[in-house]
Design an enzyme around this catalytic site. Sequence first.
Site, mmCIF file in Angstrom:
data_model
loop_
_atom_site.group_PDB
_atom_site.id
_atom_site.type_symbol
_atom_site.label_atom_id
_atom_site.label_comp_id
_atom_site.label_asym_id
_atom_site.label_seq_id
_atom_site.Cartn_x
_atom_site.Cartn_y
_atom_site.Cartn_z
ATOM 1 N N TYR A 59 0.819 -1.204 0.000
ATOM 2 C CA TYR A 59 0.000 0.000 0.000
ATOM 3 C C TYR A 59 0.862 1.267 0.000
ATOM 4 C CZ TYR A 59 -3.462 -3.407 1.717
ATOM 5 O OH TYR A 59 -4.273 -4.505 1.897
ATOM 6 N N HIS A 127 0.336 -11.908 2.012
ATOM 7 C CA HIS A 127 -0.573 -11.060 1.252
ATOM 8 C C HIS A 127 -0.988 -11.711 -0.069
ATOM 9 C CE1 HIS A 127 -1.496 -6.527 0.332
ATOM 10 N NE2 HIS A 127 -2.536 -7.317 0.157
#
Length: 340
Positions: A59, A127
């Site tokens: 992110y 992830h």
Amino acid sequence: MTSVSAVDLPDRSLPLSKVALGCGVFSGAYGQIQQSDVLATVRKALSSGVNMVDTSPYYGNSEVRLGEALKDLSDEFPRSSYYICTKLGRYGYRKADFDYSAERVRDSVNESMRRLNTSYLDIVLCHDVEFVDILQVVNETLPALFELKHAGIVRRVGISGYPLETLQEIAQIQHKRGRPLDACLSYCNFNLHCQLLEEYIPKLKAAGVAIVISASPLSMGLLNQDATPEWHPAKDELKLAVAKCSEIVKQSVKAGVSISLAEMAEHYSFSCPGADVHLVGAKTEDQVRHALDAYNQASSLNLATGGSYTDPDIQAVYKQIMALLAPFSRYTWPSPPADA
């Protein structure tokens, strides 16, 4: 704020809040944001009873901005008063940008701790596990993470992803090996148009998963009542159905009905049976306040378990929307996408 009393957190006496703050929006990917806004958002969340923050190296500079905010707030909120959840393995959009090697696990955890100004991480998730060969996940990545858990650097180990069958398969493998996952994050799988997560939560729990996190109540912006993001992976038929829902709500508002599609989506998603934590992105104090209000309202409405709105006009709109979206209740889009 209601806490997760059913989740056993033996190494911390602090109960886990039912709502967690998603900090991916701090990267600016959903519109520009100043560091002062990040600080105000985190302060509002922590002061309102939210005690888990979620981020990832993927992110952008989210970890850095969150870390700066937590450092600035350290006098008000010591490190022991909240949980940090971050991720590893994904560092870009394409499969080539993933690195699930054991060496990268250790480096990624150290980098995240540096950016987040902390000496340990409460939860670390692999992830988007569906992008990587499952054998590497269970034979290399997770063992390296569990080593860090044994060393006390990482407190809980888990996975995140979209296809629920992949999450379930990894959880079952870990359970059979005697190293069950501490946490599992699923996104876009329990909302107005998809209810699959409810079916999988008992399976994940049976595989020893302690904490099931349900993320993205607005289905990555699809249910936000504004124009659907161009990049959204849902098929056109679902996007068209959502557009019809949005128009129904707009016409109802004009007629004096006080509800938005986003509010209805949150009310429904937050009532997911069995979900331990609801992860909601916010980049302003108002968004935090709105999310918490929606959660408290959802707790009394219980839409996902047969509850209803007390206002008959809102209930009528809700029934129209659910009827339009019912054909997609088990639909999922491909992940990884074809261009990854």
